[in-house]
Scaffold this active site. Structure first.
Site, mmCIF file in Angstrom:
data_model
loop_
_atom_site.group_PDB
_atom_site.id
_atom_site.type_symbol
_atom_site.label_atom_id
_atom_site.label_comp_id
_atom_site.label_asym_id
_atom_site.label_seq_id
_atom_site.Cartn_x
_atom_site.Cartn_y
_atom_site.Cartn_z
ATOM 1 N N THR A 12 0.825 -1.190 0.000
ATOM 2 C CA THR A 12 0.000 0.000 0.000
ATOM 3 C C THR A 12 0.854 1.232 0.000
ATOM 4 O OG1 THR A 12 -1.749 -1.029 1.244
ATOM 5 C CG2 THR A 12 -1.814 1.322 1.110
ATOM 6 N N LYS A 44 -8.077 0.475 -1.639
ATOM 7 C CA LYS A 44 -7.741 1.017 -0.331
ATOM 8 C C LYS A 44 -8.111 2.490 -0.185
ATOM 9 C CE LYS A 44 -3.949 -1.958 -1.018
ATOM 10 N NZ LYS A 44 -2.543 -1.958 -1.299
ATOM 11 N N GLY A 58 -8.209 7.054 2.651
ATOM 12 C CA GLY A 58 -7.283 6.050 2.151
ATOM 13 C C GLY A 58 -6.600 5.417 3.345
ATOM 14 N N SER A 137 4.088 1.785 2.554
ATOM 15 C CA SER A 137 5.446 1.349 2.254
ATOM 16 C C SER A 137 6.144 2.222 1.218
ATOM 17 C CB SER A 137 5.438 -0.112 1.799
ATOM 18 O OG SER A 137 4.540 -0.281 0.731
ATOM 19 N N CYS A 171 9.374 1.166 -5.157
ATOM 20 C CA CYS A 171 8.991 0.320 -4.020
ATOM 21 C C CYS A 171 8.422 -1.011 -4.499
ATOM 22 C CB CYS A 171 7.956 1.057 -3.160
ATOM 23 S SG CYS A 171 7.374 0.089 -1.753
ATOM 24 N N THR A 174 4.585 -1.698 -3.929
ATOM 25 C CA THR A 174 3.641 -0.765 -4.539
ATOM 26 C C THR A 174 3.488 -1.109 -6.006
ATOM 27 O OG1 THR A 174 4.380 0.968 -3.019
ATOM 28 C CG2 THR A 174 3.187 1.695 -4.970
#
Length: 185
Positions: A12, A44, A58, A137, A171, A174
């Site tokens: 996320t 999300k 969120g 993250s 990331c 992600t």
């Protein structure tokens, strides 16, 4: 499997961008368990409308924990219609002091189009500088990218999309499968 062996849920990146009278909240769709992508299309980012007042939220962290917090936030918003700051502070107080809620592992970005807040389990209700908030993250990557773009000609949505693409490129937790909600005041 004991707790120290559990690889943990990761995933996320959520970003909120305010530019002019427009606020956009964007979130990616990835949920990972250790080094494995469990789902790539999780949603999300949500729109709530308690008492007829729209709020966009969120969340990052444990999904079940986040849904518990969203339900609590909705209850607070129903008790204080149109008062996002008050509802957010009340949620943060409960989260910090309630023994059950203290165990929840999630963070929220919330906006009603006028205000933009990050709510944490430490009792924080933070209004971000520069009109940009990011959690999760890949949050720091998205935040840095959005801050680099904020002074240009791009809209809030274009900035959020660009920042999320950069976060997804950096990331491993992600992805580029975005859910985007826009709200204006």
């Amino acid at each position: 499997m004991n707790n120290s062996d559990f690889p943990g849920w990761h995933g996320t990146t959520i970003i909120g961008v305010r530019k002019g009278n427009e606020v956009v909240v964007a979130g990616d769709g990835q949920v990972s368990l250790g080094q494995t992508v469990i789902k790539g299309s999780a949603r999300k980012v949500r729109r709530l409308s308690p008492g007829g007042y729209d709020v966009v939220c969120g969340f990052a962290g444990s999904t079940a924990d986040a849904f518990t917090l969203l339900e609590r936030l909705e209850t607070k918003l129903e008790a204080t219609p149109g008062q996002l700051q008050r509802a957010s502070v009340e949620l943060a107080k409960d989260w910090r002091t309630d023994k059950y809620l203290q165990k929840l592992e999630a963070m929220l970005i919330v906006t009603d189009g006028a205000a933009l807040y990050v709510i944490t389990g430490a009792g924080d209700v933070l209004e971000p500088e520069h009109g940009i908030a990011a959690i999760g993250s890949g949050g720091n990557y998205a935040l840095a990218a959005a801050r680099a773009m904020i002074d240009g000609d791009k809209s809030a949505e274009e900035i959020a999309r660009g920042a999320m693409q950069i976060a997804a490129d950096i990331c491993v937790y992600t992805n580029g499968n975005l859910t985007i909600e826009q709200i204006s005041k």
